[in-house]
Motif scaffolding. Sequence first.
Motif, short mmCIF file in Angstrom:
data_model
loop_
_atom_site.label_atom_id
_atom_site.label_comp_id
_atom_site.label_asym_id
_atom_site.label_seq_id
_atom_site.Cartn_x
_atom_site.Cartn_y
_atom_site.Cartn_z
N LEU A 11 -10.12 -122.05 73.03
CA LEU A 11 -11.53 -121.20 72.67
C LEU A 11 -10.93 -120.67 71.28
N ASP A 12 -10.53 -120.33 70.45
CA ASP A 12 -10.17 -119.73 69.04
C ASP A 12 -11.13 -120.54 68.01
N ILE A 15 -14.29 -120.08 68.86
CA ILE A 15 -14.58 -118.67 67.85
C ILE A 15 -14.99 -118.50 66.81
N LYS A 33 -13.43 -112.28 71.11
CA LYS A 33 -12.95 -112.91 72.32
C LYS A 33 -12.64 -112.11 73.21
N GLU A 37 -12.56 -112.54 77.19
CA GLU A 37 -12.14 -112.37 77.59
C GLU A 37 -12.41 -111.00 79.07
N TYR A 63 -21.58 -114.07 69.79
CA TYR A 63 -20.37 -114.06 71.77
C TYR A 63 -21.54 -114.47 72.68
#
Length: 76
Positions: A11-12, A15, A33, A37, A63
């Motif tokens: 995910l990081d 992003i 993030k 979340e 996003y």
Amino acid sequence: MEENRLFPKTLDEIISEKVRFFFLPDRSAALIKNLIEGHVSERSLICCHSGCDVCNETIFKCYESVKKEISPPNTV
């Protein structure tokens, strides 16, 4: 060009790629993030048309792009 990877992107990583793609400052990654979340509401991203340093509309587009990439593909 599609990159062959042994493991999927984290995910990081996703992003970070999207933040760079939308020319957002690195500090925006933490907000993205938190949105993903669920720690921050999407409703907080309202464009006020005042020329903000980092426009909420651009953050929202980033996003949405991250959400699209991490969502499972539609199998019909």
